[in-house]
Design a protein around this motif. Structure first.
Motif, PDB file in Angstrom:
ATOM      1  N   ILE A 414      33.575 -67.300-101.443  1.00  0.00           N
ATOM      2  CA  ILE A 414      33.681 -65.973-100.827  1.00  0.00           C
ATOM      3  C   ILE A 414      34.238 -64.974-101.835  1.00  0.00           C
ATOM      4  O   ILE A 414      35.135 -65.304-102.622  1.00  0.00           O
ATOM      5  N   ASP A 415      33.719 -63.759-101.792  1.00  0.00           N
ATOM      6  CA  ASP A 415      34.313 -62.644-102.534  1.00  0.00           C
ATOM      7  C   ASP A 415      35.475 -62.114-101.696  1.00  0.00           C
ATOM      8  O   ASP A 415      35.253 -61.563-100.612  1.00  0.00           O
ATOM      9  N   PRO A 416      36.733 -62.265-102.153  1.00  0.00           N
ATOM     10  CA  PRO A 416      37.877 -61.882-101.316  1.00  0.00           C
ATOM     11  C   PRO A 416      37.993 -60.380-101.092  1.00  0.00           C
ATOM     12  O   PRO A 416      38.655 -59.940-100.149  1.00  0.00           O
ATOM     13  N   GLN A 417      37.340 -59.581-101.937  1.00  0.00           N
ATOM     14  CA  GLN A 417      37.478 -58.132-101.827  1.00  0.00           C
ATOM     15  C   GLN A 417      36.685 -57.539-100.672  1.00  0.00           C
ATOM     16  O   GLN A 417      37.012 -56.466-100.181  1.00  0.00           O
ATOM     17  N   ASN A 418      35.637 -58.231-100.239  1.00  0.00           N
ATOM     18  CA  ASN A 418      34.860 -57.709 -99.103  1.00  0.00           C
ATOM     19  C   ASN A 418      34.482 -58.786 -98.082  1.00  0.00           C
ATOM     20  O   ASN A 418      33.840 -58.488 -97.067  1.00  0.00           O
ATOM     21  N   GLY A 419      34.848 -60.036 -98.347  1.00  0.00           N
ATOM     22  CA  GLY A 419      34.551 -61.121 -97.417  1.00  0.00           C
ATOM     23  C   GLY A 419      33.139 -61.666 -97.507  1.00  0.00           C
ATOM     24  O   GLY A 419      32.747 -62.510 -96.697  1.00  0.00           O
ATOM     25  N   HIS A 420      32.354 -61.211 -98.476  1.00  0.00           N
ATOM     26  CA  HIS A 420      30.971 -61.666 -98.594  1.00  0.00           C
ATOM     27  C   HIS A 420      30.897 -63.134 -99.022  1.00  0.00           C
ATOM     28  O   HIS A 420      31.473 -63.514-100.040  1.00  0.00           O
ATOM     29  N   ILE A 421      30.190 -63.922 -98.242  1.00  0.00           N
ATOM     30  CA  ILE A 421      29.972 -65.326 -98.587  1.00  0.00           C
ATOM     31  C   ILE A 421      28.904 -65.402 -99.666  1.00  0.00           C
ATOM     32  O   ILE A 421      27.803 -64.872 -99.522  1.00  0.00           O
ATOM     33  N   LYS A 422      29.226 -66.087-100.756  1.00  0.00           N
ATOM     34  CA  LYS A 422      28.338 -66.158-101.918  1.00  0.00           C
ATOM     35  C   LYS A 422      27.584 -67.483-102.015  1.00  0.00           C
ATOM     36  O   LYS A 422      26.496 -67.534-102.590  1.00  0.00           O
ATOM     37  N   ALA A 423      28.168 -68.560-101.510  1.00  0.00           N
ATOM     38  CA  ALA A 423      27.509 -69.869-101.573  1.00  0.00           C
ATOM     39  C   ALA A 423      27.975 -70.707-100.394  1.00  0.00           C
ATOM     40  O   ALA A 423      29.135 -70.612 -99.968  1.00  0.00           O
ATOM     41  N   TRP A 424      27.054 -71.524 -99.872  1.00  0.00           N
ATOM     42  CA  TRP A 424      27.329 -72.326 -98.669  1.00  0.00           C
ATOM     43  C   TRP A 424      26.571 -73.642 -98.801  1.00  0.00           C
ATOM     44  O   TRP A 424      25.342 -73.665 -98.799  1.00  0.00           O
ATOM     45  N   VAL A 425      27.286 -74.737 -98.944  1.00  0.00           N
ATOM     46  CA  VAL A 425      26.668 -76.073 -98.994  1.00  0.00           C
ATOM     47  C   VAL A 425      27.334 -76.922 -97.923  1.00  0.00           C
ATOM     48  O   VAL A 425      28.538 -77.164 -97.981  1.00  0.00           O
ATOM     49  N   GLY A 426      26.536 -77.398 -96.968  1.00  0.00           N
ATOM     50  CA  GLY A 426      27.121 -78.055 -95.807  1.00  0.00           C
ATOM     51  C   GLY A 426      27.118 -79.558 -95.804  1.00  0.00           C
ATOM     52  O   GLY A 426      27.659 -80.173 -94.885  1.00  0.00           O
ATOM     53  N   GLY A 427      26.518 -80.190 -96.832  1.00  0.00           N
ATOM     54  CA  GLY A 427      26.484 -81.645 -96.817  1.00  0.00           C
ATOM     55  C   GLY A 427      25.787 -82.210 -98.029  1.00  0.00           C
ATOM     56  O   GLY A 427      25.417 -81.494 -98.965  1.00  0.00           O
ATOM     57  N   ALA A 428      25.559 -83.536 -97.994  1.00  0.00           N
ATOM     58  CA  ALA A 428      24.991 -84.240 -99.143  1.00  0.00           C
ATOM     59  C   ALA A 428      23.508 -83.965 -99.317  1.00  0.00           C
ATOM     60  O   ALA A 428      23.021 -83.809-100.435  1.00  0.00           O
ATOM     61  N   ASN A 429      22.770 -83.898 -98.218  1.00  0.00           N
ATOM     62  CA  ASN A 429      21.330 -83.681 -98.294  1.00  0.00           C
ATOM     63  C   ASN A 429      20.841 -83.251 -96.918  1.00  0.00           C
ATOM     64  O   ASN A 429      20.923 -84.019 -95.954  1.00  0.00           O
ATOM     65  N   PHE A 430      20.289 -82.047 -96.822  1.00  0.00           N
ATOM     66  CA  PHE A 430      19.934 -81.493 -95.517  1.00  0.00           C
ATOM     67  C   PHE A 430      18.810 -82.270 -94.840  1.00  0.00           C
ATOM     68  O   PHE A 430      18.785 -82.384 -93.614  1.00  0.00           O
ATOM     69  N   ASP A 431      17.871 -82.790 -95.614  1.00  0.00           N
ATOM     70  CA  ASP A 431      16.749 -83.510 -95.021  1.00  0.00           C
ATOM     71  C   ASP A 431      17.205 -84.739 -94.247  1.00  0.00           C
ATOM     72  O   ASP A 431      16.583 -85.109 -93.250  1.00  0.00           O
ATOM     73  N   HIS A 432      18.283 -85.376 -94.698  1.00  0.00           N
ATOM     74  CA  HIS A 432      18.739 -86.618 -94.074  1.00  0.00           C
ATOM     75  C   HIS A 432      20.029 -86.470 -93.278  1.00  0.00           C
ATOM     76  O   HIS A 432      20.320 -87.304 -92.420  1.00  0.00           O
ATOM     77  N   PHE A 433      20.805 -85.428 -93.574  1.00  0.00           N
ATOM     78  CA  PHE A 433      22.099 -85.253 -92.899  1.00  0.00           C
ATOM     79  C   PHE A 433      22.207 -83.792 -92.461  1.00  0.00           C
ATOM     80  O   PHE A 433      22.601 -82.922 -93.222  1.00  0.00           O
ATOM     81  N   LYS A 434      21.833 -83.522 -91.217  1.00  0.00           N
ATOM     82  CA  LYS A 434      21.764 -82.141 -90.732  1.00  0.00           C
ATOM     83  C   LYS A 434      23.138 -81.567 -90.370  1.00  0.00           C
ATOM     84  O   LYS A 434      23.286 -80.357 -90.256  1.00  0.00           O
ATOM     85  N   TYR A 435      24.121 -82.432 -90.176  1.00  0.00           N
ATOM     86  CA  TYR A 435      25.433 -81.956 -89.727  1.00  0.00           C
ATOM     87  C   TYR A 435      26.079 -81.095 -90.811  1.00  0.00           C
ATOM     88  O   TYR A 435      26.252 -81.529 -91.951  1.00  0.00           O
ATOM     89  N   ASP A 436      26.428 -79.861 -90.439  1.00  0.00           N
ATOM     90  CA  ASP A 436      26.937 -78.873 -91.394  1.00  0.00           C
ATOM     91  C   ASP A 436      28.465 -78.915 -91.416  1.00  0.00           C
ATOM     92  O   ASP A 436      29.120 -78.642 -90.412  1.00  0.00           O
ATOM     93  N   HIS A 437      29.047 -79.215 -92.579  1.00  0.00           N
ATOM     94  CA  HIS A 437      30.496 -79.357 -92.695  1.00  0.00           C
ATOM     95  C   HIS A 437      31.195 -78.060 -93.093  1.00  0.00           C
ATOM     96  O   HIS A 437      32.404 -78.070 -93.359  1.00  0.00           O
ATOM     97  N   VAL A 438      30.438 -76.941 -93.126  1.00  0.00           N
ATOM     98  CA  VAL A 438      31.049 -75.620 -93.327  1.00  0.00           C
ATOM     99  C   VAL A 438      31.143 -74.871 -91.997  1.00  0.00           C
ATOM    100  O   VAL A 438      32.041 -74.055 -91.797  1.00  0.00           O
ATOM    101  N   ASN A 439      30.244 -75.148 -91.108  1.00  0.00           N
ATOM    102  CA  ASN A 439      30.172 -74.501 -89.798  1.00  0.00           C
ATOM    103  C   ASN A 439      31.562 -74.305 -89.183  1.00  0.00           C
ATOM    104  O   ASN A 439      32.377 -75.228 -89.196  1.00  0.00           O
ATOM    105  N   PRO A 440      31.859 -73.106 -88.646  1.00  0.00           N
ATOM    106  CA  PRO A 440      33.177 -72.853 -88.045  1.00  0.00           C
ATOM    107  C   PRO A 440      33.562 -73.841 -86.948  1.00  0.00           C
ATOM    108  O   PRO A 440      34.748 -74.011 -86.653  1.00  0.00           O
TER     109      PRO A 440
END
Length: 682
Positions: A414-440
């Motif tokens: 996140i850019d702390p100056q405006n709160g903009h999210i710059k990168a989001w990776v939620g797991g090891a591999n989306f095709d096989h593991f859909k559960y998102d570990h960043v999700n609020p």
């Protein structure tokens, strides 16, 4: 005497016949025989247009659709594609006004002779059918529907140019393999931009329009080639290609570069998946002025996000690189043993969730026989970092163990100056593991990355400096004190032991000393810490119980919330709410959603400065010193590690004035972890 032989009566009958036809079409036009689209609906037909997701630099990173449709304009269409369509479907397209009398006469003639009927529908009539599908109709309804399409075709010709009709037609035709519109089809079958397709490829696509599955080049290459050659013949017949070009393209084999998931979802798949859920909920609670709701799957929205494509790429690569390394360590760590050896019932939960178990159970089999069946080795493909589909001989029982021992990660920048999210990776591999570990809504125990909240509350209340010294001795929280709400005495110890002396707050935070955290909690109390957490964006959906143990990071909080909370430490005490959308436009370019920075003062700038000085110690000589030693990062970096009980969760959040990045690593089953802090610490 036959009265019909009299000229005056003949003319009356003729006039009456044409008047009846005119009246019939007038009634059709005004909807007497069923609803007709208005001019406004013709200008804005309801078609399923995918919503496109863009990174901060305008690069497409994903798509939200039920139907894989991407619109194009006439300028994007290569001339040979347009010519192939006209030659095959409507050779008189540029000289008729929506209905071609000559073609209709040809159809009628064919009905009463043995000759070929030909095609009576013009491109404009076919567009009318695509824009307003017939649905299920009987024979009589079909006749009325056909006449309605004539009227719609004439209206289309009056309100649109020929070029607009051609592009609209190409946008609404349906191909196989979930490709809707010629632009999507070009990418699906040839992995090309529409303007780059060749003459023979254009003939393949136009040939498919007669019967999209029958002439699908992937499924029926020979049929597709035969149909392609017919289209090429039509192009030669109407002088759109020369005989030399015809022979050259006729000799070409069908050559595909099939790609039915072409639209870059893999650039940020966990983020795009969360975005779908977020926008669906948002638009359901924020309807249009007329009460209708935007459909993110079919309204062709342009969604402009804050994702930095370069950072996202680096984040994906880093997660893959480091998870692969630690995955090998974890497998070796448990070689010859099982994380569930002391709690087999916990593993059986995973077994009973598997589809194989459910299928066998549905057949009436007992658990013992099901388990025996599941333990038999079979040929299967498993996912690995080196081979996404590695063929192995493995029992379903062992495959369940294998997949439940895959390390996952949640990474957010996140850019702390405006709160903009710059990168989001939620797991090891989306095709096989859909559960998102960043999700609020995905919450894990946070461990010592919670301690900066406690330290900030203490600095704010007591005015402590980074050099303030605190005894490194155990302290006891006793029951009976309403401030603690304890049923029994509680006294935390340091990880690995070690007591004595009076370290500074900087030293205590960098070494993550539990005894110092407990003493600070004794001084400020849990309610003040919880109050600060709420000001840092950790909302009431996250339970924070007012027990002194929260000073060690017992609460379960999401990566999204934790990284967002740290914005205040890099931004002079101002918390910036994480945001991931800048604005959204509808298909006509109108802005329908726009965001602005949302901020709140969490603590004074002086507190932020003191906390920065203390968190530098964790990176310079504390639990995160490998950042500079092993990984060679330079400059001033603040950070904090976190390790939960039994090493089930490993955390790190690092920050500079312009970027905050946080990561959680662990397995979805908390029994699967490293048994030594040396391997499993944050």
């Amino acid at each position: 005497m036959n009265i019909f032989s009299q000229p005056k009566i003949q003319w009356k009958w003729i006039a009456g016949f044409f008047a009846s036809i005119l009246l019939f079409f007038t009634l059709l036009n005004f909807g007497v025989f069923g609803e007709m689209p208005s001019i406004k609906e013709l200008e804005n037909p309801k078609s399923h247009m995918a919503s496109e997701v863009y990174a901060s630099d305008g690069t497409p990173i994903g798509k939200i659709y039920t139907l894989n449709r991407v619109p194009c304009n006439f300028k994007e269409l290569p001339p040979h594609l347009v010519n192939a369509l006209i030659a095959t479907e409507d050779s008189r397209f540029y000289i008729h006004s929506g209905i071609d009398p000559k073609a209709i006469v040809g159809v009628l003639k064919g009905m009463f002779t043995t000759g070929n009927r030909g095609g009576g529908s013009t491109i404009t009539q076919q567009l009318a059918k695509n824009l307003f599908p017939r649905g299920k109709v009987n024979g009589i309804q079909l006749i009325f529907r056909k006449f309605k399409e004539w009227i719609i075709a004439v209206k289309l010709e009056r309100n649109f140019t020929k070029h607009e009709i051609i592009s609209s037609y190409f946008n609404t035709v349906e191909f196989s393999d979930n490709a809707f519109g010629v632009k999507a089809a070009a990418k699906t079958y040839f992995n090309k931009k529409i303007q780059d397709i060749t003459v023979d490829e254009a003939a393949i696509l136009v040939g498919m329009l007669k019967a999209t599955y029958t002439f699908n080049p992937r499924v029926h290459p020979e049929s597709s080639r035969g149909r392609r050659d017919i289209v090429l013949g039509k192009m030669l017949e109407y002088n759109f290609i020369t005989k030399e070009e015809y022979q050259k393209n006729l000799a070409k084999p069908i050559k595909l570069d099939f790609n039915n998931d072409f639209y870059s979802d893999d650039l940020s798949p966990y983020f795009v998946s969360y975005l779908k859920k977020y926008l669906k909920n948002y638009f359901n609670s924020h309807p249009k002025k007329d009460g209708s709701v935007y459909d993110i799957y079919s309204d062709g929205l342009k969604i402009y996000t804050t994702i930095d494509l370069k950072m996202q790429t680096y984040a994906e690569e880093a997660v893959q690189e480091h998870l692969k390394h630690y995955q090998n360590l974890l497998f070796n760590h448990w070689s010859g043993s099982s994380p569930w050896y002391s709690r087999p019932s916990f593993f059986l939960r995973h077994v009973k969730k598997s589809q194989r178990y459910k299928d066998l159970k549905a057949q009436g089999k007992k658990d013992d026989s099901i388990y025996a069946e599941l333990k038999k080795p079979v040929k299967m493909n498993i996912w690995t970092y080196d081979e996404p589909k590695k063929e192995v001989s493995m029992s379903p029982w062992d495959s369940i163990k294998y997949y439940n021992m895959i390390l996952q990660a949640g990474f957010l920048a996140i850019d702390p100056q405006n709160g903009h999210i710059k990168a989001w990776v939620g797991g090891a591999n989306f095709d096989h593991f859909k559960y998102d570990h960043v999700n609020p809504n995905t919450k894990r125990q946070v461990g010592s990355i919670f301690k900066p909240f406690l330290y900030a509350a203490a600095v704010d209340q007591k005015g402590y400096s980074p050099c303030h010294r605190v005894p490194n001795e155990r302290i006891v929280f006793r029951p009976g004190n309403p401030k603690w709400k304890l049923a029994a005495a509680w006294s935390p110890s340091n990880s690995g032991g070690g007591y004595g002396g009076s370290p500074t707050l900087t030293q205590a935070l960098s070494q993550s000393l539990n005894t110092v955290s407990a003493r600070l909690m004794y001084e400020v109390g849990p309610y003040e810490v919880i109050k600060l957490c709420r000001n840092l964006g950790i909302d009431t959906n996250t339970k924070l119980k007012p027990y002194p143990s929260i000073c060690l990071g017992t609460p379960e909080i999401s990566v999204f919330e934790m990284v967002g909370a740290y914005t205040a430490y890099a931004n002079e005490g101002i918390y910036n709410k994480p945001t991931f959308i800048t604005h959204i436009n509808d298909m006509n370019g109108n802005t329908v959603y726009e965001t602005y920075p949302s901020y709140k003062e969490a603590f004074r700038p002086e507190v932020a400065f003191v906390m920065q000085e203390m968190m530098k110690g964790a990176v310079d000589q504390g639990t995160a010193k490998r950042l500079k030693g092993t990984y060679g990062l330079r400059g001033e970096i603040c950070g904090k590690t976190g390790t939960t009980q039994s090493n089930a969760d490993g955390w790190f959040i690092g920050l500079t004035p312009k970027l905050i990045a946080g990561v959680w690593v662990g397995c979805d089953d908390r029994l699967v972890r490293f048994r030594s802090t040396g391997l499993g610490q944050g």
